[in-house]
Design an enzyme around this catalytic site. Structure first.
Site, PDB file in Angstrom:
ATOM      1  N   GLN A   1     -14.268   2.803   1.562  1.00  0.00           N
ATOM      2  CA  GLN A   1     -13.610   2.367   0.319  1.00  0.00           C
ATOM      3  C   GLN A   1     -13.337   3.578  -0.571  1.00  0.00           C
ATOM      4  O   GLN A   1     -14.241   4.382  -0.820  1.00  0.00           O
ATOM      5  CB  GLN A   1     -14.506   1.368  -0.422  1.00  0.00           C
ATOM      6  CG  GLN A   1     -13.856   0.825  -1.686  1.00  0.00           C
ATOM      7  CD  GLN A   1     -14.698  -0.244  -2.378  1.00  0.00           C
ATOM      8  OE1 GLN A   1     -15.811  -0.545  -1.946  1.00  0.00           O
ATOM      9  NE2 GLN A   1     -14.163  -0.804  -3.441  1.00  0.00           N
TER      10      GLN A   1
ATOM     11  N   ASP B   1       0.855  -1.194   0.000  1.00  0.00           N
ATOM     12  CA  ASP B   1       0.000   0.000   0.000  1.00  0.00           C
ATOM     13  C   ASP B   1       0.889   1.242   0.000  1.00  0.00           C
ATOM     14  O   ASP B   1       1.881   1.311   0.727  1.00  0.00           O
ATOM     15  CB  ASP B   1      -0.907  -0.019   1.236  1.00  0.00           C
ATOM     16  CG  ASP B   1      -2.035   0.981   1.128  1.00  0.00           C
ATOM     17  OD1 ASP B   1      -3.200   0.549   1.046  1.00  0.00           O
ATOM     18  OD2 ASP B   1      -1.757   2.201   1.138  1.00  0.00           O
TER      19      ASP B   1
ATOM     20  N   HIS C   1     -10.405  -4.942  -3.085  1.00  0.00           N
ATOM     21  CA  HIS C   1      -9.049  -5.180  -2.585  1.00  0.00           C
ATOM     22  C   HIS C   1      -9.106  -5.614  -1.131  1.00  0.00           C
ATOM     23  O   HIS C   1      -9.935  -5.150  -0.355  1.00  0.00           O
ATOM     24  CB  HIS C   1      -8.152  -3.953  -2.748  1.00  0.00           C
ATOM     25  CG  HIS C   1      -8.767  -2.666  -2.274  1.00  0.00           C
ATOM     26  ND1 HIS C   1      -9.722  -1.987  -2.994  1.00  0.00           N
ATOM     27  CD2 HIS C   1      -8.557  -1.950  -1.145  1.00  0.00           C
ATOM     28  CE1 HIS C   1     -10.082  -0.898  -2.326  1.00  0.00           C
ATOM     29  NE2 HIS C   1      -9.396  -0.855  -1.198  1.00  0.00           N
TER      30      HIS C   1
ATOM     31  N   HIS D   1      -7.029  -5.722   2.324  1.00  0.00           N
ATOM     32  CA  HIS D   1      -5.881  -5.175   3.062  1.00  0.00           C
ATOM     33  C   HIS D   1      -5.336  -6.258   3.998  1.00  0.00           C
ATOM     34  O   HIS D   1      -6.107  -6.890   4.739  1.00  0.00           O
ATOM     35  CB  HIS D   1      -6.299  -4.001   3.952  1.00  0.00           C
ATOM     36  CG  HIS D   1      -6.793  -2.785   3.237  1.00  0.00           C
ATOM     37  ND1 HIS D   1      -6.017  -1.664   3.034  1.00  0.00           N
ATOM     38  CD2 HIS D   1      -8.003  -2.499   2.686  1.00  0.00           C
ATOM     39  CE1 HIS D   1      -6.729  -0.739   2.412  1.00  0.00           C
ATOM     40  NE2 HIS D   1      -7.940  -1.223   2.190  1.00  0.00           N
TER      41      HIS D   1
ATOM     42  N   ASN E   1     -12.666  -2.929   2.876  1.00  0.00           N
ATOM     43  CA  ASN E   1     -13.556  -1.776   2.974  1.00  0.00           C
ATOM     44  C   ASN E   1     -14.542  -1.814   1.808  1.00  0.00           C
ATOM     45  O   ASN E   1     -14.142  -2.101   0.663  1.00  0.00           O
ATOM     46  CB  ASN E   1     -12.739  -0.478   2.935  1.00  0.00           C
ATOM     47  CG  ASN E   1     -11.845  -0.332   4.148  1.00  0.00           C
ATOM     48  OD1 ASN E   1     -12.209  -0.732   5.253  1.00  0.00           O
ATOM     49  ND2 ASN E   1     -10.656   0.221   3.951  1.00  0.00           N
TER      50      ASN E   1
ATOM     51  N   VAL F   1     -11.048   3.177  -3.506  1.00  0.00           N
ATOM     52  CA  VAL F   1     -10.712   2.701  -4.856  1.00  0.00           C
ATOM     53  C   VAL F   1     -11.741   1.635  -5.240  1.00  0.00           C
ATOM     54  O   VAL F   1     -11.900   0.638  -4.518  1.00  0.00           O
ATOM     55  CB  VAL F   1      -9.281   2.108  -4.914  1.00  0.00           C
ATOM     56  CG1 VAL F   1      -8.979   1.598  -6.326  1.00  0.00           C
ATOM     57  CG2 VAL F   1      -8.243   3.141  -4.483  1.00  0.00           C
TER      58      VAL F   1
HETATM   59  P1  DGP Z   1      -9.588   1.658   0.559  1.00  0.00           P
HETATM   60  O1  DGP Z   1      -9.711   2.856   1.433  1.00  0.00           O
HETATM   61  O2  DGP Z   1      -9.998   0.376   1.248  1.00  0.00           O
HETATM   62  O3  DGP Z   1     -10.278   1.848  -0.787  1.00  0.00           O
HETATM   63  O4  DGP Z   1      -8.045   1.494   0.301  1.00  0.00           O
HETATM   64  C1  DGP Z   1      -7.370   1.934  -0.843  1.00  0.00           C
HETATM   65  C2  DGP Z   1      -5.911   1.832  -0.533  1.00  0.00           C
HETATM   66  O5  DGP Z   1      -5.195   1.923  -1.741  1.00  0.00           O
HETATM   67  C3  DGP Z   1      -5.371   2.927   0.379  1.00  0.00           C
HETATM   68  O6  DGP Z   1      -4.890   2.323   1.569  1.00  0.00           O
HETATM   69  C4  DGP Z   1      -4.238   3.574  -0.394  1.00  0.00           C
HETATM   70  C5  DGP Z   1      -3.983   2.585  -1.513  1.00  0.00           C
HETATM   71  N1  DGP Z   1      -3.602   3.176  -2.783  1.00  0.00           N
HETATM   72  C6  DGP Z   1      -4.279   4.149  -3.444  1.00  0.00           C
HETATM   73  N2  DGP Z   1      -3.649   4.453  -4.596  1.00  0.00           N
HETATM   74  C7  DGP Z   1      -2.564   3.637  -4.655  1.00  0.00           C
HETATM   75  C8  DGP Z   1      -1.529   3.471  -5.614  1.00  0.00           C
HETATM   76  O7  DGP Z   1      -1.467   4.125  -6.658  1.00  0.00           O
HETATM   77  N3  DGP Z   1      -0.577   2.541  -5.323  1.00  0.00           N
HETATM   78  C9  DGP Z   1      -0.618   1.778  -4.186  1.00  0.00           C
HETATM   79  N4  DGP Z   1       0.366   0.891  -4.018  1.00  0.00           N
HETATM   80  N5  DGP Z   1      -1.578   1.909  -3.267  1.00  0.00           N
HETATM   81  C10 DGP Z   1      -2.542   2.835  -3.500  1.00  0.00           C
END
Ligand code: DGP
Length: 115
Positions: free
Chosen positions: A95, A32, A101, A103, A88, A97
């Protein structure tokens, strides 16, 4: 589903970099970018599923596979004292994205209830 690719789909397609620690034909695992614990890995399906709320019955084995990958990564990363697995979902679930996914968080004590 929006026509625009999510950031995670762009990672799957190799359009933007990620620190990928595992991949197979069904999923990808990478660090992350905003870690909330010393270990913070995201496991995502290659299949574009926006969230748990969008799962089909046929996605059951894929979801099981994601959890088995989480189990294996937790072992490999030495999270012997425990860890947290979070998915999430939707606005109230935090959430951000819209590509499902999982975590995997570990290497520190994680309080409960979550914020
Ligand atoms: P959520 O809040 O559950 O949708 O988590 C999305 C997660 O994705 C957040 O912890 C940050 C991570 N994230 C967002 N953009 C990127 C990215 O471009 N690269 C990586 N490695 N993680 C990302």
């Amino acid at each position: 589903m929006s026509e625009e690719k999510t950031i995670f789909k762009r990672i799957i397609d190799g359009e933007i970099p990620a620190d990928i620690i595992f991949e197979d034909e069904q999923c990808l695992a990478f660090k992350d970018v905003h870690p909330q614990a010393p270990v913070h890995v995201l496991v995502i399906p290659r299949k574009e599923i926006p969230s748990i709320a969008h799962l089909s019955d046929e996605d059951g084995s894929l979801m099981g596979h994601l959890l088995l990958v989480v189990r294996d990564l937790a072992r490999q990363l030495g999270l012997d004292d425990g860890y947290r697995v979070v998915i999430n979902t939707g606005e109230n679930g935090g959430q951000t994205v819209d590509h499902l996914h999982v975590h995997l968080l570990g290497e520190r004590y994680l309080g409960w209830p979550p914020g």
